[in-house]
Design a protein around this motif. Sequence first.
Motif, PDB file in Angstrom:
ATOM      1  N   ASP A 137       0.840  -1.212   0.000  1.00  0.00           N
ATOM      2  CA  ASP A 137       0.000   0.000   0.000  1.00  0.00           C
ATOM      3  C   ASP A 137       0.870   1.255   0.000  1.00  0.00           C
ATOM      4  O   ASP A 137       0.585   2.228  -0.715  1.00  0.00           O
ATOM      5  N   GLU A 138       1.938   1.215   0.786  1.00  0.00           N
ATOM      6  CA  GLU A 138       2.862   2.356   0.862  1.00  0.00           C
ATOM      7  C   GLU A 138       3.490   2.613  -0.505  1.00  0.00           C
ATOM      8  O   GLU A 138       3.581   3.765  -0.963  1.00  0.00           O
ATOM      9  N   GLY A 139       3.928   1.528  -1.175  1.00  0.00           N
ATOM     10  CA  GLY A 139       4.564   1.660  -2.486  1.00  0.00           C
ATOM     11  C   GLY A 139       3.604   2.157  -3.552  1.00  0.00           C
ATOM     12  O   GLY A 139       3.999   2.919  -4.445  1.00  0.00           O
ATOM     13  N   LEU A 140       2.351   1.721  -3.476  1.00  0.00           N
ATOM     14  CA  LEU A 140       1.339   2.204  -4.446  1.00  0.00           C
ATOM     15  C   LEU A 140       1.094   3.706  -4.240  1.00  0.00           C
ATOM     16  O   LEU A 140       1.008   4.469  -5.216  1.00  0.00           O
ATOM     17  N   VAL A 145       5.733   3.886  -6.443  1.00  0.00           N
ATOM     18  CA  VAL A 145       6.834   2.951  -6.678  1.00  0.00           C
ATOM     19  C   VAL A 145       6.296   1.686  -7.348  1.00  0.00           C
ATOM     20  O   VAL A 145       6.934   1.086  -8.208  1.00  0.00           O
ATOM     21  N   PHE A 146       5.089   1.256  -6.972  1.00  0.00           N
ATOM     22  CA  PHE A 146       4.427   0.099  -7.557  1.00  0.00           C
ATOM     23  C   PHE A 146       3.273   0.572  -8.451  1.00  0.00           C
ATOM     24  O   PHE A 146       2.802   1.700  -8.328  1.00  0.00           O
ATOM     25  N   PHE A 147       2.833  -0.328  -9.336  1.00  0.00           N
ATOM     26  CA  PHE A 147       1.643  -0.027 -10.142  1.00  0.00           C
ATOM     27  C   PHE A 147       0.774  -1.274 -10.215  1.00  0.00           C
ATOM     28  O   PHE A 147       1.251  -2.400 -10.062  1.00  0.00           O
ATOM     29  N   ARG A 148      -0.509  -1.050 -10.451  1.00  0.00           N
ATOM     30  CA  ARG A 148      -1.474  -2.152 -10.478  1.00  0.00           C
ATOM     31  C   ARG A 148      -1.876  -2.445 -11.919  1.00  0.00           C
ATOM     32  O   ARG A 148      -2.129  -1.530 -12.698  1.00  0.00           O
ATOM     33  N   LYS A 149      -1.946  -3.731 -12.266  1.00  0.00           N
ATOM     34  CA  LYS A 149      -2.373  -4.131 -13.610  1.00  0.00           C
ATOM     35  C   LYS A 149      -3.881  -4.408 -13.616  1.00  0.00           C
ATOM     36  O   LYS A 149      -4.525  -4.418 -12.562  1.00  0.00           O
ATOM     37  N   GLU A 150      -4.411  -4.669 -14.808  1.00  0.00           N
ATOM     38  CA  GLU A 150      -5.867  -4.855 -14.958  1.00  0.00           C
ATOM     39  C   GLU A 150      -6.396  -6.020 -14.134  1.00  0.00           C
ATOM     40  O   GLU A 150      -7.535  -6.017 -13.689  1.00  0.00           O
ATOM     41  N   ASP A 151      -5.573  -7.051 -13.944  1.00  0.00           N
ATOM     42  CA  ASP A 151      -6.020  -8.213 -13.167  1.00  0.00           C
ATOM     43  C   ASP A 151      -5.881  -7.990 -11.657  1.00  0.00           C
ATOM     44  O   ASP A 151      -6.006  -8.928 -10.869  1.00  0.00           O
ATOM     45  N   ASN A 152      -5.597  -6.740 -11.268  1.00  0.00           N
ATOM     46  CA  ASN A 152      -5.477  -6.322  -9.867  1.00  0.00           C
ATOM     47  C   ASN A 152      -4.131  -6.688  -9.233  1.00  0.00           C
ATOM     48  O   ASN A 152      -3.885  -6.402  -8.057  1.00  0.00           O
ATOM     49  N   SER A 153      -3.241  -7.356  -9.991  1.00  0.00           N
ATOM     50  CA  SER A 153      -1.917  -7.686  -9.449  1.00  0.00           C
ATOM     51  C   SER A 153      -1.068  -6.415  -9.368  1.00  0.00           C
ATOM     52  O   SER A 153      -1.286  -5.458 -10.115  1.00  0.00           O
ATOM     53  N   VAL A 154      -0.095  -6.428  -8.443  1.00  0.00           N
ATOM     54  CA  VAL A 154       0.761  -5.249  -8.220  1.00  0.00           C
ATOM     55  C   VAL A 154       2.187  -5.580  -8.639  1.00  0.00           C
ATOM     56  O   VAL A 154       2.712  -6.653  -8.310  1.00  0.00           O
ATOM     57  N   TRP A 155       2.806  -4.625  -9.353  1.00  0.00           N
ATOM     58  CA  TRP A 155       4.130  -4.845  -9.941  1.00  0.00           C
ATOM     59  C   TRP A 155       5.039  -3.647  -9.678  1.00  0.00           C
ATOM     60  O   TRP A 155       4.575  -2.576  -9.300  1.00  0.00           O
ATOM     61  N   ILE A 210      14.123  -2.614  -4.371  1.00  0.00           N
ATOM     62  CA  ILE A 210      12.750  -2.185  -4.043  1.00  0.00           C
ATOM     63  C   ILE A 210      12.743  -1.404  -2.735  1.00  0.00           C
ATOM     64  O   ILE A 210      12.134  -0.335  -2.633  1.00  0.00           O
ATOM     65  N   LEU A 211      13.436  -1.922  -1.722  1.00  0.00           N
ATOM     66  CA  LEU A 211      13.451  -1.253  -0.423  1.00  0.00           C
ATOM     67  C   LEU A 211      14.112   0.125  -0.508  1.00  0.00           C
ATOM     68  O   LEU A 211      13.690   1.070   0.160  1.00  0.00           O
ATOM     69  N   GLU A 212      15.134   0.235  -1.352  1.00  0.00           N
ATOM     70  CA  GLU A 212      15.762   1.548  -1.563  1.00  0.00           C
ATOM     71  C   GLU A 212      14.782   2.510  -2.218  1.00  0.00           C
ATOM     72  O   GLU A 212      14.654   3.668  -1.817  1.00  0.00           O
ATOM     73  N   LYS A 213      14.057   2.015  -3.232  1.00  0.00           N
ATOM     74  CA  LYS A 213      13.107   2.876  -3.949  1.00  0.00           C
ATOM     75  C   LYS A 213      11.943   3.295  -3.043  1.00  0.00           C
ATOM     76  O   LYS A 213      11.333   4.345  -3.249  1.00  0.00           O
ATOM     77  N   LEU A 214      11.660   2.459  -2.048  1.00  0.00           N
ATOM     78  CA  LEU A 214      10.607   2.806  -1.088  1.00  0.00           C
ATOM     79  C   LEU A 214      11.093   3.837  -0.060  1.00  0.00           C
ATOM     80  O   LEU A 214      10.327   4.293   0.781  1.00  0.00           O
ATOM     81  N   GLY A 215      12.392   4.161  -0.138  1.00  0.00           N
ATOM     82  CA  GLY A 215      12.941   5.176   0.765  1.00  0.00           C
ATOM     83  C   GLY A 215      13.305   4.651   2.143  1.00  0.00           C
ATOM     84  O   GLY A 215      13.397   5.429   3.102  1.00  0.00           O
ATOM     85  N   LYS A 216      13.515   3.325   2.251  1.00  0.00           N
ATOM     86  CA  LYS A 216      13.889   2.762   3.550  1.00  0.00           C
ATOM     87  C   LYS A 216      15.346   3.141   3.840  1.00  0.00           C
ATOM     88  O   LYS A 216      16.264   2.705   3.130  1.00  0.00           O
ATOM     89  N   SER A 217      15.555   3.893   4.884  1.00  0.00           N
ATOM     90  CA  SER A 217      16.891   4.416   5.182  1.00  0.00           C
ATOM     91  C   SER A 217      17.892   3.296   5.448  1.00  0.00           C
ATOM     92  O   SER A 217      19.090   3.447   5.224  1.00  0.00           O
TER      93      SER A 217
END
Length: 588
Positions: free
Chosen positions: A287-290, A294-304, A364-371
């Motif tokens: 949820d934080e990444g969306l 940082v993340f995006f949701r596809k038509e089938d509701n999956s998150v990438w 991914i964790l870096e892109k999420l801004g995790k120090s």
Amino acid sequence: MDFIIQGTLQAVEALYHTELKESDINLQETRKEFEGEVTIVTFPLTRISKKSPEQTGNEIGEYLQKNLPHIAGFNVIKGFLNLSLTSQYLIGNFRNIISKDGFGTFPANGKKIMVEYSSPNTNKPLHLGHIRNNLLGYSVAEILAASGYDVIKANLVNDRGIHICKSMLAWQKFGNSETPQSSGMKGDHLVGKYYVIFDKEYKKQIDELKAAGQTEEEAKKNAPLIREAQQMLQKWEAGDEEVIGLWKMMNGWVYEGFDVTYKKLGVNFDKYYYESDTYLLGKDIIDEGLAKGVFFRKEDNSVWIDLTSDGLDEKLVLRGDGTSVYITQDMGTAQLKYDDFKMNESIYVVGNEQDYHFKVLFLILEKLGKSWAKGMYHLSYGMVDLPSGKMKSREGTVVDADDLIEEMIDTARQRTEELGKVEGLAESEKENLYRMIGLGALKYFLLKVEPKKRLLFDPNESIDFQGHTGPFIQYTHARIRSVLSKANVTSFDFDGLNAITPTERELILALGRYPEIIAASAKAFSPAEIANYAYELAKLYNKFYHEEPILKVEDTEIKNFRLSLSNVTAAIIKKSMNMLGIEVPERM
């Protein structure tokens, strides 16, 4: 050798009127075929001297010998200036080693580091691959502790999933209520037995469905056993009391079995994490990444997440039905571990087949801004093979850890008795010695190689009292302790000593390198540095032992000095081997 660096800077300024930085001076250990202890590489200095490497070396050597009291002489071989140090300087260095309590152990650096290793599945016993993982993780943790870190040893246990359900289902169907007590088997072996039974029965069903006209892929999906295992997993996740009860009982058997193996291996943990507790973690991070884009949701509701700009690919982080994938859980567990301990660094000891997974996880964790993401490191290691070939646990041909440990102890018993190294020992001492040598051989063989390298483990080659092995180092320690025991001296006075032999010089220099070896080993997360140092030190001591009389020398100061050298060498061998998780005997 800071005084040599400073002296060389002064020499360059005096001779060539140029100021250099310390980093411009390249010092090396002198090669064994040349006289000297410290070498200055003169090639880089020729741009300043405007002279040949040899002439530059001679000029600097003359300056150093004239101006530095600790330089006894020098020689120049091509572009290498080899310096000989005075005996007084080296004796002083040795006194410095003796005077320091805990020589080579660094003060606390204020940094906290977690080392996660072992990470077993609870559907089978530990095998040879797990042994390398456990020994590597434990040793790295010990080396980091010696270098000043506050270390947390963690174990993330994979105790849920379809593979766990396979063992549970097979036991339900074919087990006849068998228990570790009724079978006389260790609990992890018993559960592993049913994992293998599941696989055999599953293959039979696949063959039957293929014979009835289904393709292999259809047969794999439609086989009744795999469908039942999937249903069991769904019941587990829904909290079905019967399934949860079965899971707790069988996992309990496995944990008891693991504990026995861990104790045999001499490894331990400060903190256990269980995937059954952590598998739902990570949803909040999604949820934080969306929210952050940082993340995006596809038509089938999956998150990438799209990592193509980083040279990777698109990565699924949550299925369309809202269920986690491995990386979802790993993100959540990483956050949980940091919340628990606030560590500066986190080391994952996992085989190299997971290289890509960890590259993606950390990014991914870096892109999420995790120090704390910058402090994460995957200590990747290679597969271990036996001469007979690669291991495949699900086919029941796994090289079992307990069996291998017992085989190593038996081989140690046979070799040690053949060589007559147990005379005068009580039966209990003998058994302890065999265990020490067998495990020492196994651990040293696996740890003397750089972690990233794949290796072929030969049990027979590993137990050799003359080769590059753990038993050779263990025997050297026992030899030194025997010398010291025969001398029966408690203080070593050599105040008037002012000359030492070339072999003694070598040994003092080797002992002095101990702290830098620990630092290098900690920096590289590589026990191989310590392992190979211990071997070289043992070799040097044996050379010293054969070349220089110790107990029979008439001069008391020389005898005391050589006994003191022996005492310090034994202590550093013991500390080095202990960091590898290897015990050394007092006598053999």
